[in-house]
Design a protein around this motif. Structure first.
Motif, mmCIF file in Angstrom:
data_model
loop_
_atom_site.group_PDB
_atom_site.id
_atom_site.type_symbol
_atom_site.label_atom_id
_atom_site.label_comp_id
_atom_site.label_asym_id
_atom_site.label_seq_id
_atom_site.Cartn_x
_atom_site.Cartn_y
_atom_site.Cartn_z
ATOM 1 N N PRO A 63 -0.493 3.172 86.481
ATOM 2 C CA PRO A 63 -0.429 3.716 84.705
ATOM 3 C C PRO A 63 0.347 2.304 84.282
ATOM 4 C CG PRO A 63 1.180 4.909 86.391
ATOM 5 C CD PRO A 63 0.111 4.069 87.266
ATOM 6 N N GLY A 64 -0.140 2.289 83.046
ATOM 7 C CA GLY A 64 0.510 1.500 81.887
ATOM 8 C C GLY A 64 0.336 -0.225 82.419
ATOM 9 N N THR A 65 -0.916 -0.353 82.849
ATOM 10 C CA THR A 65 -1.275 -1.784 83.213
ATOM 11 C C THR A 65 -2.347 -2.302 82.309
ATOM 12 O OG1 THR A 65 -2.653 -0.947 84.913
ATOM 13 C CG2 THR A 65 -0.667 -1.871 85.700
ATOM 14 N N GLY A 66 -2.866 -1.659 81.344
ATOM 15 C CA GLY A 66 -3.627 -2.246 80.495
ATOM 16 C C GLY A 66 -4.994 -1.756 80.623
ATOM 17 N N LYS A 67 -5.494 -0.700 81.255
ATOM 18 C CA LYS A 67 -6.877 -0.124 81.374
ATOM 19 C C LYS A 67 -7.359 0.395 79.909
ATOM 20 C CE LYS A 67 -5.412 2.619 84.614
ATOM 21 N NZ LYS A 67 -3.953 2.080 84.786
ATOM 22 N N THR A 68 -6.661 1.025 79.213
ATOM 23 C CA THR A 68 -6.918 1.498 77.828
ATOM 24 C C THR A 68 -7.120 0.519 77.070
ATOM 25 O OG1 THR A 68 -6.163 3.574 78.619
ATOM 26 C CG2 THR A 68 -6.528 3.257 76.272
ATOM 27 N N LEU A 69 -6.239 -0.758 77.391
ATOM 28 C CA LEU A 69 -6.033 -1.793 76.278
ATOM 29 C C LEU A 69 -7.472 -2.328 76.415
ATOM 30 C CD1 LEU A 69 -4.035 -2.907 74.288
ATOM 31 C CD2 LEU A 69 -3.355 -4.404 76.319
ATOM 32 N N ILE A 70 -7.857 -2.649 77.870
ATOM 33 C CA ILE A 70 -9.274 -3.408 77.961
ATOM 34 C C ILE A 70 -10.486 -2.683 77.392
ATOM 35 C CG2 ILE A 70 -10.965 -3.908 79.816
ATOM 36 C CD1 ILE A 70 -8.418 -4.507 81.506
ATOM 37 N N GLY A 71 -10.234 -1.204 77.543
ATOM 38 C CA GLY A 71 -11.373 -0.722 76.843
ATOM 39 C C GLY A 71 -11.260 -0.843 75.359
ATOM 40 N N LYS A 72 -10.218 -0.851 74.672
ATOM 41 C CA LYS A 72 -10.220 -1.094 72.987
ATOM 42 C C LYS A 72 -10.630 -2.629 72.877
ATOM 43 C CE LYS A 72 -6.181 1.882 72.136
ATOM 44 N NZ LYS A 72 -4.871 1.759 71.938
ATOM 45 N N CYS A 73 -10.394 -3.589 73.700
ATOM 46 C CA CYS A 73 -10.764 -5.023 73.594
ATOM 47 C C CYS A 73 -12.552 -4.914 73.705
ATOM 48 C CB CYS A 73 -10.202 -5.695 74.573
ATOM 49 S SG CYS A 73 -10.576 -7.454 74.404
ATOM 50 N N ILE A 74 -12.904 -4.101 74.823
ATOM 51 C CA ILE A 74 -14.547 -4.227 74.796
ATOM 52 C C ILE A 74 -15.049 -3.594 73.399
ATOM 53 C CG2 ILE A 74 -16.338 -3.142 76.243
ATOM 54 C CD1 ILE A 74 -14.597 -2.986 78.684
ATOM 55 N N ALA A 75 -14.438 -2.474 73.096
ATOM 56 C CA ALA A 75 -15.008 -2.086 71.898
ATOM 57 C C ALA A 75 -15.026 -2.836 70.729
ATOM 58 C CB ALA A 75 -13.839 -0.968 71.527
ATOM 59 N N CYS A 76 -14.125 -3.789 70.768
ATOM 60 C CA CYS A 76 -14.040 -4.825 69.839
ATOM 61 C C CYS A 76 -14.881 -5.974 70.008
ATOM 62 C CB CYS A 76 -12.428 -5.228 69.182
ATOM 63 S SG CYS A 76 -11.478 -3.764 68.694
ATOM 64 N N GLN A 77 -14.811 -6.467 71.054
ATOM 65 C CA GLN A 77 -15.483 -7.873 71.296
ATOM 66 C C GLN A 77 -16.812 -7.739 71.877
ATOM 67 O OE1 GLN A 77 -13.452 -10.339 70.413
ATOM 68 N NE2 GLN A 77 -11.918 -8.865 69.824
ATOM 69 N N SER A 78 -17.329 -6.382 72.396
ATOM 70 C CA SER A 78 -18.721 -6.764 72.798
ATOM 71 C C SER A 78 -19.758 -6.590 71.792
ATOM 72 C CB SER A 78 -18.840 -5.403 73.758
ATOM 73 O OG SER A 78 -18.613 -4.056 72.985
ATOM 74 N N GLY A 79 -19.498 -5.952 70.585
ATOM 75 C CA GLY A 79 -20.447 -5.895 69.776
ATOM 76 C C GLY A 79 -21.460 -4.685 70.046
ATOM 77 N N ALA A 80 -21.116 -3.782 70.745
ATOM 78 C CA ALA A 80 -21.770 -2.645 71.096
ATOM 79 C C ALA A 80 -21.018 -1.377 70.383
ATOM 80 C CB ALA A 80 -21.938 -2.467 72.674
ATOM 81 N N THR A 81 -22.053 -0.525 70.373
ATOM 82 C CA THR A 81 -21.550 0.672 69.977
ATOM 83 C C THR A 81 -20.431 1.498 70.872
ATOM 84 O OG1 THR A 81 -23.476 0.956 68.925
ATOM 85 C CG2 THR A 81 -22.304 2.825 68.657
ATOM 86 N N PHE A 82 -19.372 1.519 70.612
ATOM 87 C CA PHE A 82 -18.590 2.173 71.494
ATOM 88 C C PHE A 82 -18.175 3.700 71.222
ATOM 89 C CE2 PHE A 82 -14.094 2.351 73.070
ATOM 90 C CZ PHE A 82 -14.444 1.572 74.266
ATOM 91 N N PHE A 83 -18.135 4.266 72.330
ATOM 92 C CA PHE A 83 -18.003 5.621 72.251
ATOM 93 C C PHE A 83 -16.830 5.904 73.216
ATOM 94 C CE2 PHE A 83 -22.387 5.439 71.367
ATOM 95 C CZ PHE A 83 -22.619 6.281 70.366
ATOM 96 N N SER A 84 -15.555 6.480 72.747
ATOM 97 C CA SER A 84 -14.484 6.606 73.622
ATOM 98 C C SER A 84 -14.246 8.119 73.614
ATOM 99 C CB SER A 84 -13.259 6.094 72.880
ATOM 100 O OG SER A 84 -12.015 6.243 73.722
ATOM 101 N N ILE A 85 -14.487 8.544 75.151
ATOM 102 C CA ILE A 85 -14.505 9.781 75.188
ATOM 103 C C ILE A 85 -13.358 10.472 76.231
ATOM 104 C CG2 ILE A 85 -16.136 9.708 76.998
ATOM 105 C CD1 ILE A 85 -17.223 12.317 75.722
#
Ligand code: ATP
Ligand code: MG
Length: 768
Positions: free
Chosen positions: A537-559
Motif C-alpha cells: 500500500p501507498g506505493t503509487g498504484k492509484t497515482l499511476i492510474g490517475k496519470c494514465i487517465a491524464c496522459q493516455s488521451g483515452a476515456t477514463f473510467f475509474s470504478i
C-alpha cells in the motif's frame, strides 16, 4: 307551333320548320346566316313539356314587364338560366346558342342583382339598414382613444416607473424585452415606445470626451430593429431614434480619443459601438448625436477596421447589434458568452450567447445578406438554425459528434482525457453535496441531460444518436456512468511519480503508445486487455492510474469495486455490462478498477450469488464471446492483495506489474519535490540522512513524513503567538523537524508483507 306570350318581333328568329329545323335554327342562332340572337324565350316547343313552357313564359313575361319588381325579374332571369342548363343537358339547343343566351341572361341578372337603384336593382339592402342606423344616436365621433403617448405618460404608475428608473443607476431593461430585426437597409433601428424612424446623417458630432447619458424606454426597448445590408457597408447608418422617451436604458455615448472615435452604449461600458460608419441617435433628449466610429464591439476597446468583438468573438461591424440595458454581470456573461477570439471575415456573422431566444430567433429569422454562416460559441451556425443557449459541454459534445461521428462517441476531453470515476474517486470530496443517482435522471443537470441526449433518454435532444450497443441497457446505469461518476482530478504527470521507472515505461508502452498509434500496435503488437498493478500500500498504484487517465488521451473510467457491489446490490453485473458498453462507445477507453481484489476475489463456495455474477460478468466482458478483438478497452486493476485475485481474472490481466516500495532515489525525489514548495533549506547531507533513515518507507509514508516535518516549525511557536504570527515569521523546516518526524512516522509495510509481494511477483509478475 305555338310560342306562348312571345312578342311578334321575336317570331322572326323562331325556327319555322319542324323539329329538325327548329333545332338547326336554334343552333344557328349565333351563326352568320341568322345574325339575330334568339331572345331568352326562343326554345322549340317540342322540347318542353307543359310545365316548362309555363315557367318559361312566366319568366319571359316577368323580364319584359314594367310592373315587375326587380326581385321578380331577377328570379325570372335565374329561371332562364336554369332552363338553358336543362336544355343544354338534354341537347335541345346548341352550345353556341346556350353560350349566347347564357351571357345575355347572366348580364341582365347581374345588372339587377348588383344595382343599388331601389327601383331597378336589388343591391340596396344595406342602404335601408344604414339609414336605420343613421337614425340612431351614435357617439363614436366623440370617442377618443386614451392610448396616446401623452395620456400614458400622465398615468401615475407610468410616472412612478419613469421616476424610479431615472433614479436607478442600472437599467431595468432586460434582454428579453428587446428584439431585433435585421433588414436590408443599412440601418439599425431601435424602437421603444415611439415609432422608429430612421434618421438621416445630419446629427451633430459628439465632441471628444463627451459623455451623454440618455434614459431610454419607459416601456423598455420593445423592438430593436437591426437593419443590415450586405452591400454598401462602408456607409452603414445606425439609427437609434425616439430615445427621448426611452427611460430605462442608460446609454452613454462615449467618444474616446484614439485613431477612431468610440461610441459606447450601455452605462456599464460593456457594450460599445465603434465604427467607421455613422451612428445616429435622434431625439436624444434635445440632442442629436452622430459620430463616426471604426467598429462595433462589446466589452472591447475601439478597434480600427471592420471587425468588432463580442467578448472575444470578432463581429463584423453591422452584422451584430445587441442593445443591452446594463445587465447583471451574470446575465451579461451569458449574453456575451465566452468567445474563442477567432477572427471572421466581414461577410460572416458572429453571435455571442444570446440570453434570450427571442433576440436570437429574431436575429436569425431576419438575418438578411452577408455570409450565411455565423459562429455560436466559436462554432459555426448555419443560417436558419435557431440559436439557443447551449452549455459548453453540450456544444463540445455536438462538436465531437461532428468530428468523431457515431463510431466514436467520446464525450469531452479534459487535459487530454475524460476521467470518470465511480464510487470512491469522486471529486466531491468529504464535504461534497450528496447527489442521488436516481434523482439525477430528472434533474436539469447538464451532464445528465447530455448523457440523456446521448443515449436518447426522453431528452429534448432525442435527435441525438442512440448507440446500438446501449439499447438494451438501463438508462439510469448509463447515466450514472456518464454523469454521476464523472470526476476531474488535478492532472498528474509521469514526473509526479517518483521512481518506478520500469513500471512507468511498461505502462507507456502498453497504454499510451497504442492509444496514440493504434495503426502500429496491431496483431501481436496489440496492447493487452488488462493490466494489474500490485504492490504494497501507498506505493503509487492509484497515482499511476490517475496519470494514465491524464496522459493516455483515452476515456477514463475509474470504478471502485465496492461501489459496484454496495450501491447496486443484485444489479452489479448489469452495472459491469453497462460500464463496458459505454466504454466500448468511447474507445479508446481505460477502465481503472482500484482495489480490484474486492471485485475479482477468488470464487469460493457459499459466496453470495450477486458477487459471483459480477465476477462472471466481468470475466466475460474482459475476454468473452461478446468482446471484439478490435475493442480498444484496457482494464487497469490495482491491488495490494494480489494473491486474492481469482485465477481466471489473473490470467486476463495479462501484464502484472509490481509496484514496489520506492528506492532511495525515489524517496529523495519525493522529499525534494514536496519540500520545494516549502521554506526548507536542507543541505545535501541532511537530505541523504533522511533518505537513509526512511528505508522501507512507501511513497505514502514519505509524504506523511514530510507533512509531519512541516509541522515542526509550527510546534515551536508559542501557543499565544499562533493567532498573531504572520506566515513569513514561521521559521523554515529544518533537519531537526525530520528527525522528530521519524519518531512519529513508521513504515506502513512490514517486511513479512514485502516478502509475500516479492514472492507473488516472482510467480505471476511481469516485471523484474
Ligand atoms: N512513487 C510515488 N511518487 C510520488 N508520490 C507517491 C508515490 N507513491 C506514493 N506516493 C504518495 O502516496 C500517496 C498514496 O499513493 P497511492 O494512493 O497511489 O498508493 P496506492 O499504491 O494506491 O496504495 P493502496 O494500495 O493502499 O491503494 C500519493 O498520493 C502520493 O502522495
Ligand atoms: Mg490505491
Amino acid at each position: 307551333m305555338v310560342w306562348g306570350g312571345l312578342p311578334s318581333s321575336h317570331h322572326a328568329a323562331v325556327p319555322q320548320a319542324g323539329n329538325a329545323r327548329a333545332q338547326s335554327g336554334l343552333r344557328d342562332c349565333a351563326g352568320t346566316s341568322r345574325t339575330r340572337e334568339a331572345p331568352p324565350g326562343l326554345i322549340k316547343m317540342e322540347s318542353f313539356d307543359t310545365l316548362n313552357l309555363n315557367q318559361w313564359q312566366k319568366h319571359y313575361f316577368n323580364t319584359i314587364s314594367n310592373t315587375c319588381t326587380p326581385r321578380h325579374r331577377a328570379d325570372a332571369y335565374r329561371g332562364h338560366i336554369l332552363q338553358l342548363q336543362y336544355s343544354l343537358a338534354k341537347s335541345d339547343i346548341s352550345q353556341d346558342c346556350t353560350a349566347s343566351l347564357f351571357r345575355r341572361c347572366t348580364e341582365k341578372y347581374s345588372a339587377i342583382v348588383d344595382s343599388d337603384n331601389a327601383e331597378t336593382g336589388l343591391n340596396n339592402y344595406a342602404d335601408s339598414v344604414l339609414s336605420l342606423s343613421r337614425c340612431q344616436k351614435n357617439e363614436s365621433e366623440q370617442w377618443q382613444s386614451s392610448l396616446s403617448a401623452s395620456s400614458i405618460s400622465k398615468l401615475k404608475s407610468v410616472q412612478d416607473m419613469v421616476k424610479s428608473s431615472s433614479e436607478a443607476s442600472a437599467s431595468l431593461v432586460s434582454a428579453k424585452d428587446v428584439s431585433m430585426v435585421i433588414g436590408k437597409a443599412n440601418q439599425i433601428e431601435i424602437s421603444g415606445c415611439h415609432k422608429t424612424t430612421p434618421s438621416s446623417n445630419t446629427g451633430n458630432s459628439v465632441p471628444k470626451d463627451t459623455h451623454l447619458i440618455a434614459s431610454l424606454s419607459d416601456v423598455a426597448l420593445r423592438n430593436v430593429s437591426e437593419k443590415y445590408a450586405t452591400d454598401n457597408r462602408k456607409c452603414q447608418t445606425f439609427t437609434i431614434s425616439s430615445l427621448n422617451c426611452l427611460q430605462n436604458v442608460h446609454q452613454r455615448l462615449d467618444t474616446k480619443p484614439g485613431a477612431d472615435e468610440t461610441n459606447t452604449l450601455d452605462s456599464s461600458s460593456t457594450f460599445s459601438l465603434t465604427s467607421s460608419k455613422n451612428i445616429h441617435c435622434d431625439q436624444f433628449g434635445s440632442n442629436e448625436v452622430s459620430a463616426n466610429c471604426p467598429s462595433m464591439s462589446a466589452n472591447a476597446p475601439a478597434h480600427a477596421g471592420q471587425t468588432g468583438t463580442v467578448s472575444g468573438q470578432n463581429v463584423p461591424f453591422g452584422n451584430h447589434l445587441s442593445l443591452l440595458a446594463p445587465l447583471s454581470s451574470s446575465k451579461r456573461k451569458m449574453f456575451y458568452g465566452s468567445g474563442d477570439g477567432g477572427t471572421e471575415s466581414c461577410n460572416s456573422t458572429s453571435y455571442g450567447h444570446f440570453q434570450n431566444r427571442n433576440i436570437a430567433n429574431s436575429y436569425q429569422k431576419n438575418f438578411d445578406g452577408g455570409s450565411r454562416n455565423g459562429k455560436y460559441d466559436g462554432h459555426a451556425v448555419d443560417e436558419g438554425s435557431v440559436i439557443a443557449f447551449k452549455t459548453a459541454k453540450v456544444q463540445l459534445y455536438i462538436d465531437q459528434q461532428k468530428k468523431f461521428g457515431n463510431q466514436n462517441q467520446r464525450p469531452m476531453a479534459l487535459n487530454n482525457c475524460t476521467k470518470k470515476s465511480l464510487g470512491t474517486a469522486r471529486s466531491r470530496g468529504l464535504f461534497g453535496k450528496f447527489v442521488s443517482p436516481a434523482s439525477k435522471q430528472d434533474s436539469g443537470d447538464e451532464n445528465c441531460q447530455m448523457s440523456a441526449g446521448l443515449y436518447g433518454n426522453n431528452s429534448d435532444e432525442t435527435s441525438l444518436p442512440v448507440d446500438e450497443r446501449l439499447k438494451n441497457l438501463e438508462p439510469k446505469m448509463i447515466q450514472l456512468i456518464m454523469s454521476e461518476i464523472m470526476d476531474h482530478g488535478p492532472p498528474v504527470n509521469w514526473d509526479d511519480i517518483a521512481g518506478l521507472e520500469f513500471a512507468k515505461s511498461t505502462i507507456k508502452e502498453i497504454v499510451v503508445w497504442p492509444m496514440l498509434r493504434p495503426d502500429i500496435f496491431t496483431g501481436l503488437r496489440g496492447p493487452p486487455k488488462g493490466i494489474l498493478l500490485f504492490g504494497p500500500p501507498g506505493t503509487g498504484k492509484t497515482l499511476i492510474g490517475k496519470c494514465i487517465a491524464c496522459q493516455s488521451g483515452a476515456t477514463f473510467f475509474s470504478i471502485s469495486a465496492s461501489s459496484l457491489t454496495s450501491k447496486w446490490v443484485g444489479e452489479g453485473e448489469k452495472m459491469v455490462r453497462a460500464m463496458f458498453a459505454v466504454a466500448r462507445c468511447h474507445q479508446p477507453a481505460v477502465i481503472f478498477i482500484d482495489e480490484i481484489d474486492s471485485l475479482l476475489s477468488q470464487r469460493v463456495d457459499g459466496e453470495h450469488d450477486s458477487s459471483r455474477r459480477i465476477k462472471t460478468e466481468f470475466l466475460v466482458q474482459l475476454d468473452g464471446a461478446s468482446t471484439s478483438a478490435d475493442d480498444r478497452i484496457l482494464v487497469v486493476g490495482a491491488t495490494n492483495r494480489p494473491q486474492e485475485i481469482d485465477e481466471a481474472a489473473r490470467r486476463r490481466l495479462v501484464k502484472r506489474l509490481y509496484i514496489p516500495l520506492p528506492e532511495g532515489s525515489a524517496r529523495q525525489q519525493i522529499v525534494v519535490k514536496l519540500m520545494s514548495r516549502e521554506n526548507c533549506p536542507l543541505s545535501p547531507e541532511e537530505l541523504e540522512l533522511i533518505i537513509q533513515h526512511s528505508e522501507g518507507f512507501s511513497g505514502a509514508d514519505m509524504t506523511q513524513l514530510c507533512c509531519e516535518a512541516a509541522l515542526g516549525p509550527i510546534r515551536s511557536i508559542q501557543i499565544a503567538d499562533i493567532s498573531t504570527i504572520t506566515p513569513d515569521q514561521v521559521r523554515p523546516i529544518k533537519y531537526i523537524d525530520f528527525e522528530n518526524a521519524f519518531a512519529n512516522v513508521r513504515p506502513s509495510v512490514s517486511q513479512k508483507d514485502l516478502e509475500l509481494y516479492e514472492e507473488w511477483n516472482k510467480m505471476f509478475g511481469c516485471g523484474r
